[in-house]
Write a protein that holds these residues in place. Structure first.
Motif, PDB file in Angstrom:
ATOM      1  N   MET A 152      -4.226  10.694  16.602  1.00 40.52           N
ATOM      2  CA  MET A 152      -3.452  10.265  15.448  1.00 40.52           C
ATOM      3  C   MET A 152      -2.869  11.472  14.737  1.00 40.52           C
ATOM      4  N   LYS A 153      -1.530  11.528  14.658  1.00 45.10           N
ATOM      5  CA  LYS A 153      -0.864  12.621  13.964  1.00 45.10           C
ATOM      6  C   LYS A 153      -0.685  12.320  12.487  1.00 45.10           C
ATOM      7  N   SER A 154      -0.226  11.117  12.183  1.00 43.87           N
ATOM      8  CA  SER A 154      -0.046  10.742  10.779  1.00 43.87           C
ATOM      9  C   SER A 154      -0.251   9.251  10.618  1.00 43.87           C
ATOM     10  N   LEU A 155      -0.640   8.879   9.412  1.00 41.50           N
ATOM     11  CA  LEU A 155      -0.956   7.484   9.113  1.00 41.50           C
ATOM     12  C   LEU A 155      -0.547   7.203   7.674  1.00 41.50           C
ATOM     13  N   LYS A 156       0.323   6.218   7.498  1.00 46.83           N
ATOM     14  CA  LYS A 156       0.844   5.878   6.177  1.00 46.83           C
ATOM     15  C   LYS A 156       0.620   4.403   5.903  1.00 46.83           C
ATOM     16  N   CYS A 157       0.252   4.077   4.682  1.00 41.73           N
ATOM     17  CA  CYS A 157       0.004   2.680   4.317  1.00 41.73           C
ATOM     18  C   CYS A 157       0.747   2.327   3.044  1.00 41.73           C
ATOM     19  N   ASP A 158       1.428   1.186   3.061  1.00 45.21           N
ATOM     20  CA  ASP A 158       2.048   0.622   1.867  1.00 45.21           C
ATOM     21  C   ASP A 158       1.253  -0.633   1.492  1.00 45.21           C
ATOM     22  N   PHE A 159       0.687  -0.640   0.303  1.00 43.61           N
ATOM     23  CA  PHE A 159      -0.108  -1.771  -0.163  1.00 43.61           C
ATOM     24  C   PHE A 159       0.810  -2.763  -0.882  1.00 43.61           C
ATOM     25  N   LYS A 160       0.746  -4.035  -0.491  1.00 42.38           N
ATOM     26  CA  LYS A 160       1.682  -5.027  -1.013  1.00 42.38           C
ATOM     27  C   LYS A 160       1.134  -5.806  -2.205  1.00 42.38           C
ATOM     28  N   PHE A 161      -0.151  -6.119  -2.199  1.00 46.13           N
ATOM     29  CA  PHE A 161      -0.769  -6.778  -3.345  1.00 46.13           C
ATOM     30  C   PHE A 161      -2.283  -6.606  -3.226  1.00 46.13           C
ATOM     31  N   PRO A 162      -3.024  -6.732  -4.322  1.00 49.67           N
ATOM     32  CA  PRO A 162      -4.469  -6.513  -4.291  1.00 49.67           C
ATOM     33  C   PRO A 162      -5.208  -7.726  -3.713  1.00 49.67           C
ATOM     34  N   MET A 163      -5.709  -7.602  -2.529  1.00 50.16           N
ATOM     35  CA  MET A 163      -6.432  -8.677  -1.867  1.00 50.16           C
ATOM     36  C   MET A 163      -7.870  -8.723  -2.377  1.00 50.16           C
ATOM     37  N   VAL A 164      -8.420  -9.917  -2.512  1.00 43.65           N
ATOM     38  CA  VAL A 164      -9.773 -10.073  -3.035  1.00 43.65           C
ATOM     39  C   VAL A 164     -10.578 -11.010  -2.134  1.00 43.65           C
ATOM     40  N   TYR A 165     -11.875 -10.951  -2.285  1.00 40.77           N
ATOM     41  CA  TYR A 165     -12.798 -11.877  -1.623  1.00 40.77           C
ATOM     42  C   TYR A 165     -12.816 -13.188  -2.406  1.00 40.77           C
ATOM     43  N   PRO A 166     -12.869 -14.348  -1.744  1.00 40.89           N
ATOM     44  CA  PRO A 166     -12.897 -14.556  -0.291  1.00 40.89           C
ATOM     45  C   PRO A 166     -11.499 -14.631   0.302  1.00 40.89           C
ATOM     46  N   ASP A 167     -11.375 -14.201   1.521  1.00 40.51           N
ATOM     47  CA  ASP A 167     -10.107 -14.249   2.239  1.00 40.51           C
ATOM     48  C   ASP A 167     -10.396 -13.980   3.713  1.00 40.51           C
ATOM     49  N   ARG A 168      -9.420 -14.197   4.527  1.00 35.30           N
ATOM     50  CA  ARG A 168      -9.467 -13.808   5.937  1.00 35.30           C
ATOM     51  C   ARG A 168      -8.218 -13.003   6.237  1.00 35.30           C
ATOM     52  N   ILE A 169      -8.316 -12.122   7.217  1.00 35.88           N
ATOM     53  CA  ILE A 169      -7.165 -11.305   7.583  1.00 35.88           C
ATOM     54  C   ILE A 169      -6.912 -11.391   9.080  1.00 35.88           C
ATOM     55  N   SER A 170      -5.666 -11.194   9.453  1.00 31.87           N
ATOM     56  CA  SER A 170      -5.274 -10.956  10.835  1.00 31.87           C
ATOM     57  C   SER A 170      -4.438  -9.687  10.843  1.00 31.87           C
ATOM     58  N   VAL A 171      -4.688  -8.833  11.831  1.00 31.18           N
ATOM     59  CA  VAL A 171      -4.056  -7.517  11.874  1.00 31.18           C
ATOM     60  C   VAL A 171      -3.438  -7.301  13.244  1.00 31.18           C
ATOM     61  N   TYR A 172      -2.167  -6.919  13.272  1.00 25.84           N
ATOM     62  CA  TYR A 172      -1.451  -6.763  14.537  1.00 25.84           C
ATOM     63  C   TYR A 172      -0.649  -5.466  14.559  1.00 25.84           C
ATOM     64  N   HIS A 173      -0.406  -4.977  15.775  1.00 23.48           N
ATOM     65  CA  HIS A 173       0.408  -3.783  15.991  1.00 23.48           C
ATOM     66  C   HIS A 173       1.625  -4.111  16.850  1.00 23.48           C
ATOM     67  N   ARG A 174       2.636  -3.284  16.733  1.00 22.39           N
ATOM     68  CA  ARG A 174       3.807  -3.369  17.598  1.00 22.39           C
ATOM     69  C   ARG A 174       4.373  -1.966  17.793  1.00 22.39           C
ATOM     70  N   LEU A 175       5.071  -1.781  18.904  1.00 22.39           N
ATOM     71  CA  LEU A 175       5.810  -0.544  19.127  1.00 22.39           C
ATOM     72  C   LEU A 175       7.003  -0.509  18.180  1.00 22.39           C
ATOM     73  N   SER A 176       7.190   0.601  17.487  1.00 27.43           N
ATOM     74  CA  SER A 176       8.296   0.708  16.537  1.00 27.43           C
ATOM     75  C   SER A 176       9.637   0.913  17.228  1.00 27.43           C
ATOM     76  N   THR A 177       9.622   1.620  18.365  1.00 28.71           N
ATOM     77  CA  THR A 177      10.840   1.927  19.108  1.00 28.71           C
ATOM     78  C   THR A 177      10.583   1.737  20.593  1.00 28.71           C
TER      79      THR A 177
END
Length: 305
Positions: free
Chosen positions: A182-207
Motif C-alpha cells: 500500500m502506497k497511499s490510502l485516503k478516506c472521505d467520510f460521508k456521515f457519522p454511522m452508529v450502532y446498530p447497523d450493517r455494512i457492505s464493502v466493495y472494491h473496484r479498479l479505478s482505471t
C-alpha cells in the motif's frame, strides 16, 4: 532495504495519506408494464478512462439521480394518495419490492462495483464497541473495513476466479517474491454511522489495467444498510513490488489478464445496474402520469363509513 511488513494481515504503507473530513451530525420482473428507459451519454467520472475507450463505454447510460432510493418510494406514495387501480397498486408494489431487495446491488453496481460472492464484505454487523466517545463509529474502523474487503477481493481471484494461478495470487500477499504494498490510502467520510447497523464493502479498479504498469488504483465504498447510502469512500494506491530486487516491478501477466476481465465485468455491471434503475424510474413516471400528473386528477381523501 525492502519493506518488512507483507500485505496481510496489514498492508505496509510506503506513504499513508489520510484525509479527515469534519464530522457531520439484469434482475427481471414479471411486471411487464414497467417502462425501460435507456439514457446514453458519455462516461462519467466513475468509469471514464482517457486511454481506453471500448464499445462497452458507449453503452453505459447516464448516472441515475443520487437520491433515487428514497425518492422512488416517496413518489409512489403520492400516486397512492391520488388513488390507484388494483393493477397500479400491483405495479407500485413490484417497484417497492425491487428497491427494498435490490438497492445494494444497484447502488454499488451503478458505479461499477461488483457485489456478491466473496468479492468484499457483505452484511457485516457494526458492533457497539466500534463507536467512540462522540457516539459514532470511530474513523479508524473504516480503514479496517476496507482492509477486510480488500483482502477478500484479492483472495477471491486466487480461490474462485483464477485457481490455476492460486499459488501466484497467494504469494502476492507475502514478502517473498512479487507482492503488493500500500502506497497511499485516503478516506472521505460521508456521515457519522452508529450502532446498530450493517455494512457492505466493495472494491473496484479505478482505471483499466495496462501492460507494464507498476501500480494500480482501487476505489472502495462502505455502504450503510440502515441508511442505504455510502458512509465512506476510500481511494487506494497499490504498488507491485519485487522483494527479491527490492523495487517496483511490472504487473505479472496472470494478474493483468484477470484485471482486464474484471474491468470488463465492471463496465457490464454498470450498464446492467443503471438500466435497471432507469427502468424502475420509468415505471414510477408512468404511474405518476396515470394518477396525479393529469388534468382531472383528484386527491383521494377517503370517505366516512
Amino acid at each position: 532495504m525492502p519493506p518488512t511488513l507483507p500485505l496481510i494481515p496489514r498492508w505496509h504503507h510506503l506513504a499513508r495519506t489520510i484525509t479527515l473530513r469534519p464530522r457531520t451530525t439484469t434482475t427481471t420482473t414479471n411486471n411487464t408494464r414497467l417502462l425501460t428507459t435507456h439514457h446514453h451519454t458519455k462516461l462519467d467520472s466513475h468509469v471514464q478512462s482517457s486511454t481506453v475507450i471500448t464499445s462497452l463505454d458507449q453503452q453505459i447510460p447516464k448516472p441515475p439521480p443520487k437520491k433515487w432510493i428514497t425518492d422512488l418510494p416517496a413518489r409512489l406514495g403520492k400516486c397512492i394518495i391520488f388513488g390507484c387501480s388494483p393493477q397500479q397498486i400491483h405495479d407500485a408494489s413490484v417497484i417497492l419490492r425491487a428497491v427494498a431487495t435490490e438497492w445494494r446491488e444497484l447502488l454499488a453496481g451503478a458505479e461499477g462495483f461488483l457485489t456478491g460472492g466473496r468479492r468484499g464484505v457483505d452484511g457485516r454487523e457494526v458492533v457497539w464497541g466500534e463507536m467512540d466517545s462522540f457516539g459514532h463509529v470511530n474513523n479508524v474502523n473504516y480503514y479496517r473495513y476496507a482492509e477486510s474487503a480488500r483482502v477478500n477481493w484479492i483472495t477471491n481471484f486466487s480461490v474462485h476466479v483464477d485457481p490455476a494461478h492460486r499459488q501466484e495470487w497467494a504469494e502476492l500477499m507475502q514478502p517473498k517474491a512479487i507482492g503488493l504494498i500500500m502506497k497511499s490510502l485516503k478516506c472521505d467520510f460521508k456521515f457519522p454511522m452508529v450502532y446498530p447497523d450493517r455494512i457492505s464493502v466493495y472494491h473496484r479498479l479505478s482505471t483499466p489495467p495496462q501492460p507494464g504498469q507498476t501500480s494500480f488504483h482501487l476505489d472502495c465504498i462502505v455502504l450503510s444498510h440502515q441508511h442505504r447510502r455510502a458512509a465512506a469512500r476510500l481511494e487506494e494506491d497499490v504498488v507491485i513490488y519485487d522483494y527479491r530486487k527490492a523495487g517496483k516491478t511490472a504487473m505479472p501477466e496472470f494478474m493483468l489478464t484477470q484485471f482486464e476481465k474484471t474491468w470488463k465485468l465492471q463496465q457490464e455491471e454498470t450498464i446492467r445496474a443503471r438500466k435497471r434503475i432507469w427502468e424502475l424510474i420509468g415505471g414510477v413516471e408512468r404511474l405518476e402520469r396515470e394518477t396525479w400528473d393529469r388534468e382531472d386528477a383528484k386527491e383521494d381523501m377517503g370517505s366516512a363509513a
